[in-house]
Write a protein that holds these residues in place. Structure first.
Motif, PDB file in Angstrom:
ATOM      1  N   MET A  31     -16.526 -11.045 -11.633  1.00  0.00           N
ATOM      2  CA  MET A  31     -15.700 -11.946 -10.825  1.00  0.00           C
ATOM      3  C   MET A  31     -14.231 -11.571 -10.996  1.00  0.00           C
ATOM      4  SD  MET A  31     -15.407 -16.105 -10.912  1.00  0.00           S
ATOM      5  CE  MET A  31     -17.101 -16.260 -10.372  1.00  0.00           C
ATOM      6  N   ALA A  32     -13.491 -11.532  -9.885  1.00  0.00           N
ATOM      7  CA  ALA A  32     -12.079 -11.169  -9.920  1.00  0.00           C
ATOM      8  C   ALA A  32     -11.270 -12.254 -10.627  1.00  0.00           C
ATOM      9  CB  ALA A  32     -11.561 -10.964  -8.510  1.00  0.00           C
ATOM     10  N   ASP A  33     -10.178 -11.827 -11.256  1.00  0.00           N
ATOM     11  CA  ASP A  33      -9.272 -12.771 -11.910  1.00  0.00           C
ATOM     12  C   ASP A  33      -8.387 -13.488 -10.894  1.00  0.00           C
ATOM     13  OD1 ASP A  33      -9.775 -12.114 -14.830  1.00  0.00           O
ATOM     14  OD2 ASP A  33      -9.280 -10.137 -14.039  1.00  0.00           O
ATOM     15  N   GLU A  34      -8.199 -12.871  -9.731  1.00  0.00           N
ATOM     16  CA  GLU A  34      -7.366 -13.443  -8.680  1.00  0.00           C
ATOM     17  C   GLU A  34      -7.873 -12.924  -7.347  1.00  0.00           C
ATOM     18  OE1 GLU A  34      -2.623 -13.492  -7.265  1.00  0.00           O
ATOM     19  OE2 GLU A  34      -3.233 -12.503  -9.122  1.00  0.00           O
ATOM     20  N   THR A  35      -7.823 -13.746  -6.329  1.00  0.00           N
ATOM     21  CA  THR A  35      -8.271 -13.336  -4.995  1.00  0.00           C
ATOM     22  C   THR A  35      -7.182 -13.653  -3.978  1.00  0.00           C
ATOM     23  OG1 THR A  35     -10.607 -13.698  -5.523  1.00  0.00           O
ATOM     24  CG2 THR A  35     -10.009 -13.626  -3.195  1.00  0.00           C
ATOM     25  N   VAL A  36      -6.852 -12.644  -3.179  1.00  0.00           N
ATOM     26  CA  VAL A  36      -5.867 -12.798  -2.108  1.00  0.00           C
ATOM     27  C   VAL A  36      -6.413 -12.111  -0.866  1.00  0.00           C
ATOM     28  CG1 VAL A  36      -3.858 -12.955  -3.640  1.00  0.00           C
ATOM     29  CG2 VAL A  36      -4.669 -10.705  -2.859  1.00  0.00           C
ATOM     30  N   ASP A  37      -5.675 -12.250   0.216  1.00  0.00           N
ATOM     31  CA  ASP A  37      -6.062 -11.513   1.416  1.00  0.00           C
ATOM     32  C   ASP A  37      -5.654 -10.051   1.318  1.00  0.00           C
ATOM     33  OD1 ASP A  37      -7.190 -13.706   2.898  1.00  0.00           O
ATOM     34  OD2 ASP A  37      -5.142 -14.425   3.261  1.00  0.00           O
ATOM     35  N   VAL A  38      -4.425  -9.813   0.857  1.00  0.00           N
ATOM     36  CA  VAL A  38      -3.864  -8.469   0.850  1.00  0.00           C
ATOM     37  C   VAL A  38      -3.234  -8.178  -0.515  1.00  0.00           C
ATOM     38  CG1 VAL A  38      -2.126  -6.938   1.867  1.00  0.00           C
ATOM     39  CG2 VAL A  38      -3.409  -8.525   3.330  1.00  0.00           C
ATOM     40  N   LEU A  39      -3.563  -7.016  -1.058  1.00  0.00           N
ATOM     41  CA  LEU A  39      -2.932  -6.539  -2.284  1.00  0.00           C
ATOM     42  C   LEU A  39      -2.031  -5.363  -1.921  1.00  0.00           C
ATOM     43  CD1 LEU A  39      -2.553  -6.261  -5.358  1.00  0.00           C
ATOM     44  CD2 LEU A  39      -4.692  -4.944  -5.408  1.00  0.00           C
ATOM     45  N   VAL A  40      -0.772  -5.430  -2.320  1.00  0.00           N
ATOM     46  CA  VAL A  40       0.201  -4.381  -2.024  1.00  0.00           C
ATOM     47  C   VAL A  40       0.711  -3.806  -3.333  1.00  0.00           C
ATOM     48  CG1 VAL A  40       2.410  -3.823  -0.936  1.00  0.00           C
ATOM     49  CG2 VAL A  40       0.892  -5.517   0.120  1.00  0.00           C
ATOM     50  N   ALA A  41       0.626  -2.474  -3.472  1.00  0.00           N
ATOM     51  CA  ALA A  41       1.143  -1.797  -4.667  1.00  0.00           C
ATOM     52  C   ALA A  41       2.422  -1.071  -4.300  1.00  0.00           C
ATOM     53  CB  ALA A  41       0.117  -0.807  -5.202  1.00  0.00           C
ATOM     54  N   GLY A  42       3.522  -1.420  -4.982  1.00  0.00           N
ATOM     55  CA  GLY A  42       4.820  -0.828  -4.703  1.00  0.00           C
ATOM     56  C   GLY A  42       5.794  -1.886  -4.217  1.00  0.00           C
ATOM     57  N   SER A  43       7.082  -1.535  -4.199  1.00  0.00           N
ATOM     58  CA  SER A  43       8.052  -2.547  -3.765  1.00  0.00           C
ATOM     59  C   SER A  43       9.276  -1.931  -3.108  1.00  0.00           C
ATOM     60  CB  SER A  43       8.496  -3.396  -4.955  1.00  0.00           C
ATOM     61  OG  SER A  43       9.312  -2.643  -5.842  1.00  0.00           O
ATOM     62  N   ALA A  44       9.089  -0.792  -2.442  1.00  0.00           N
ATOM     63  CA  ALA A  44      10.166  -0.245  -1.618  1.00  0.00           C
ATOM     64  C   ALA A  44       9.766  -0.496  -0.173  1.00  0.00           C
ATOM     65  CB  ALA A  44      10.373   1.233  -1.926  1.00  0.00           C
ATOM     66  N   GLY A  45       9.288   0.540   0.542  1.00  0.00           N
ATOM     67  CA  GLY A  45       8.771   0.308   1.878  1.00  0.00           C
ATOM     68  C   GLY A  45       7.598  -0.655   1.881  1.00  0.00           C
ATOM     69  N   ALA A  46       6.919  -0.750   0.742  1.00  0.00           N
ATOM     70  CA  ALA A  46       5.793  -1.675   0.605  1.00  0.00           C
ATOM     71  C   ALA A  46       6.177  -3.108   0.941  1.00  0.00           C
ATOM     72  CB  ALA A  46       5.254  -1.614  -0.826  1.00  0.00           C
ATOM     73  N   LEU A  47       7.455  -3.441   0.751  1.00  0.00           N
ATOM     74  CA  LEU A  47       7.895  -4.810   1.018  1.00  0.00           C
ATOM     75  C   LEU A  47       7.691  -5.190   2.477  1.00  0.00           C
ATOM     76  CD1 LEU A  47      11.169  -4.875  -1.106  1.00  0.00           C
ATOM     77  CD2 LEU A  47       9.003  -6.025  -1.622  1.00  0.00           C
ATOM     78  N   ALA A  48       7.798  -4.216   3.380  1.00  0.00           N
ATOM     79  CA  ALA A  48       7.566  -4.510   4.791  1.00  0.00           C
ATOM     80  C   ALA A  48       6.124  -4.928   5.023  1.00  0.00           C
ATOM     81  CB  ALA A  48       7.908  -3.292   5.648  1.00  0.00           C
ATOM     82  N   GLY A  49       5.200  -4.310   4.288  1.00  0.00           N
ATOM     83  CA  GLY A  49       3.804  -4.691   4.410  1.00  0.00           C
ATOM     84  C   GLY A  49       3.533  -6.067   3.828  1.00  0.00           C
ATOM     85  N   ALA A  50       4.088  -6.323   2.644  1.00  0.00           N
ATOM     86  CA  ALA A  50       3.894  -7.634   2.023  1.00  0.00           C
ATOM     87  C   ALA A  50       4.488  -8.737   2.893  1.00  0.00           C
ATOM     88  CB  ALA A  50       4.536  -7.637   0.641  1.00  0.00           C
ATOM     89  N   TYR A  51       5.700  -8.499   3.396  1.00  0.00           N
ATOM     90  CA  TYR A  51       6.365  -9.494   4.243  1.00  0.00           C
ATOM     91  C   TYR A  51       5.571  -9.745   5.522  1.00  0.00           C
ATOM     92  CZ  TYR A  51       9.540 -11.196   7.837  1.00  0.00           C
ATOM     93  OH  TYR A  51      10.087 -11.909   8.878  1.00  0.00           O
ATOM     94  N   THR A  52       5.133  -8.677   6.186  1.00  0.00           N
ATOM     95  CA  THR A  52       4.397  -8.828   7.444  1.00  0.00           C
ATOM     96  C   THR A  52       3.091  -9.580   7.225  1.00  0.00           C
ATOM     97  OG1 THR A  52       5.358  -6.782   8.318  1.00  0.00           O
ATOM     98  CG2 THR A  52       3.341  -7.577   9.358  1.00  0.00           C
ATOM     99  N   ALA A  53       2.367  -9.214   6.182  1.00  0.00           N
ATOM    100  CA  ALA A  53       1.102  -9.902   5.912  1.00  0.00           C
ATOM    101  C   ALA A  53       1.333 -11.389   5.690  1.00  0.00           C
ATOM    102  CB  ALA A  53       0.432  -9.274   4.689  1.00  0.00           C
ATOM    103  N   ALA A  54       2.353 -11.733   4.898  1.00  0.00           N
ATOM    104  CA  ALA A  54       2.639 -13.149   4.638  1.00  0.00           C
ATOM    105  C   ALA A  54       3.079 -13.861   5.913  1.00  0.00           C
ATOM    106  CB  ALA A  54       3.707 -13.265   3.565  1.00  0.00           C
ATOM    107  N   ARG A  55       3.906 -13.209   6.697  1.00  0.00           N
ATOM    108  CA  ARG A  55       4.373 -13.820   7.954  1.00  0.00           C
ATOM    109  C   ARG A  55       3.219 -14.050   8.920  1.00  0.00           C
ATOM    110  NH1 ARG A  55       9.458 -11.569  11.583  1.00  0.00           N
ATOM    111  NH2 ARG A  55       8.674 -12.202  13.635  1.00  0.00           N
ATOM    112  N   GLU A  56       2.206 -13.184   8.854  1.00  0.00           N
ATOM    113  CA  GLU A  56       1.031 -13.343   9.711  1.00  0.00           C
ATOM    114  C   GLU A  56       0.012 -14.320   9.144  1.00  0.00           C
ATOM    115  OE1 GLU A  56       0.729 -11.973  12.781  1.00  0.00           O
ATOM    116  OE2 GLU A  56       2.807 -11.312  12.467  1.00  0.00           O
ATOM    117  N   GLY A  57       0.391 -14.999   8.054  1.00  0.00           N
ATOM    118  CA  GLY A  57      -0.451 -16.064   7.510  1.00  0.00           C
ATOM    119  C   GLY A  57      -1.408 -15.648   6.420  1.00  0.00           C
ATOM    120  N   LEU A  58      -1.274 -14.446   5.902  1.00  0.00           N
ATOM    121  CA  LEU A  58      -2.178 -13.966   4.857  1.00  0.00           C
ATOM    122  C   LEU A  58      -1.564 -14.177   3.479  1.00  0.00           C
ATOM    123  CD1 LEU A  58      -3.272 -10.554   6.457  1.00  0.00           C
ATOM    124  CD2 LEU A  58      -4.331 -12.813   6.727  1.00  0.00           C
TER     125      LEU A  58
END
Length: 510
Positions: free
Chosen positions: A1-28
């Motif tokens: 069993m996973a310790d945490e469950t999310v819709d999207v896991l993003v590794a990194g925090s440079a250009g990756a931030l655009a992915g994290a932001y977009t996913a959250a803005r889209e409700g994930l």
């Protein structure tokens, strides 16, 4: 069993931030994991933080008459067939829509920073620089829970300078993404947390194992995992394995870029490309012994072991870096070579952008990185090249400067060559003693080899099939520009866009 469950896991925090932001803005729901103790990666080191996005809304409002067809013609001519045509087209066309998407959020604001394309003579090139925009500055105080956590600038990390309160350049856009997510309860962000293994179930990537402070835990990702954790430039082992020239010590990449995401993807069958490539540049050697990315040369010449010029010194930095690599492979240039200049502007070499600021002259002189002499022959003795050859090289160059045409390397013939001299010739005579030389080496902005993807940033296996649930962007993704660097803001622009497209694809998944 996973310790945490999310819709999207993003590794990194440079250009990756655009992915994290977009996913959250889209409700994930999103888990963002960053291997180091600060957000921003190599992006945060960029003094400009530019994005190469033709025909974007910022440019359109300014009345720019560019067309996507012209931009695509230029990009295809420069990159050629080295990368898939549909991937190239996705990048050239996609930036405008991303900026429109971001501008619907009050956290984002952009401005034009004209920066000419790097292949000025290629059809479709934009020599007025109107394909390049940057983020407007933002106070660190606006970042909420992320205040004080943006990496850089380089002078802070390498020279101990105080961190400025105002975020500019690449740090500005990093800060704006973080500010936009600061109050979003769907975003969990973890520093000093590395993605070390992908979890696969029935052929689909369903999460990852991450490590913090020596302890491992698993995060399940219902929609997918985005790997945008930079390159592997700080891994000497991987550089040697894949044949990347240069030293890890001389890279400008962020310290966490050691290839963990690449290794995790390779372990589940991902295919790669361009693994021997990097974003190259000349590197001014500083008193700490490291060569740091330098550009905008307003004078001086580079000489090889024989005291001869070997390159157009005013060429765009990646093109210049590749010529330095060629000279090194031919044996006429060693790991250290010299810029020869004079004293018309003082002691410092004629470099407008050092990225890491100059230290005191005495420190360079004590390390024998900067030398001078009253004559060219004397300077030749200081740098270990034949006096007569260096005298002839300088005499020939001075004649070119007098006539305004470089017959040997065409310096000044392309628009970019004159971009930092106010349109004037970059051929500046070397005739004001004492004569000087500064040591240079090879630097890079990070590796550009990585995981092959489709236009939705889905990682491909060796059979060109998408690995379900796995996405890549930034320097973890094989560069869409192949072995070239078409224009300033290309690496950052591609990183942000394909992270964004990955998140949109995950948002559409059911």
């Amino acid at each position: 069993m996973a310790d945490e469950t999310v819709d999207v896991l993003v590794a990194g925090s440079a250009g990756a931030l655009a992915g994290a932001y977009t996913a959250a803005r889209e409700g994930l729901s999103v888990a963002l994991v960053e291997a180091t103790d600060q957000f921003g990666g190599t992006f945060a080191y960029s003094g400009g933080g530019g994005m190469w996005y033709p025909c974007n809304p910022v440019l359109a409002r300014a009345g720019c008459d560019d067309t996507i067809d012209d931009a695509l013609r230029y990009y295809r001519a420069v990159v050629g067939e080295r990368t898939p045509a549909d991937l190239q087209e996705t990048y050239v066309r996609g930036g405008a829509a991303l900026i429109a998407y971001l501008e619907h959020d009050e956290h984002f604001a952009f401005k034009i920073l004209p920066w000419p394309d790097y292949y000025s003579s290629v059809a479709g090139a934009r020599n007025d620089g109107l394909r390049h925009i940057v983020s407007k500055a933002v106070p660190d105080s606006r970042l909420g829970r992320f205040q004080g956590l943006v990496r850089g600038p380089l002078d802070h990390e390498r020279l101990g300078a105080a961190k400025p309160d105002l975020l500019t350049g690449g740090r500005a856009l990093v800060g704006r993404f973080l500010a936009a997510m600061a109050d979003n309860p769907r975003v969990a962000a973890y520093l000093e947390t590395s993605l070390v293994e992908l979890v696969v179930d029935d052929g689909r990537v369903v999460g990852a194992v991450v490590e913090h402070d020596g302890r491992r835990r698993s995060i399940s990702a219902r929609r997918g995992v985005l790997l945008a954790a930079g390159g592997f430039e700080h891994s000497t082992e991987m550089r040697e394995q894949f044949g990347v020239p240069g030293r890890a010590l001389d890279t400008m990449g962020a310290p966490g870029n050691v290839g963990l995401a690449h290794r995790a993807a390779l372990a589940v069958g991902a295919s790669t490309d361009l693994m021997d490539q990097a974003w190259w540049s000349p590197g001014l050697i500083h008193p700490d012994g490291r060569a740091a990315f330098a550009l905008c040369f307003t004078g001086g010449i580079f000489v090889d072991k024989a005291g001869h010029r070997f390159v157009n010194e005013s060429a765009p930095y990646d093109r210049l870096g590749r010529e330095i690599l060629r000279a090194m492979s031919e044996g006429c240039v060693g790991t250290r070579y010299w810029m020869v200049y004079d004293s018309r502007s003082g002691e410092q070499p004629p470099v407008m952008a050092t990225n890491v600021s100059f230290s005191a002259t005495a420190e360079y002189e004590a390390a024998r990185l900067w030398v001078h002499a009253d004559t060219i022959a004397g300077l030749a003795g200081e740098i270990g090249v034949p006096p007569g050859d260096l005298e002839e090289t300088v005499h020939r160059f001075n004649e070119f400067a007098r006539r305004g045409d470089d017959e040997d390397f065409g310096r000044g013939r392309e628009h970019f060559d004159r971009a930092f001299t106010g349109g004037q010739s970059p051929l500046v005579p070397i005739d004001t003693p004492p004569y000087r030389a500064a040591a240079f080496g090879l630097s890079d902005l990070g590796t550009k080899g990585g995981l092959r993807t489709d236009v939705d940033a889905r990682v491909l296996d060796e059979n060109d099939q998408p690995i379900d649930g796995l996405y890549a962007a930034g320097n973890t993704m094989a560069a869409v520009s192949g072995q070239t660097y078409p224009g300033g803001g290309n690496p950052i622009g591609a990183s942000l866009l394909f992270s964004h497209l990955a998140a949109l694809h995950m948002a559409r998944a059911r």
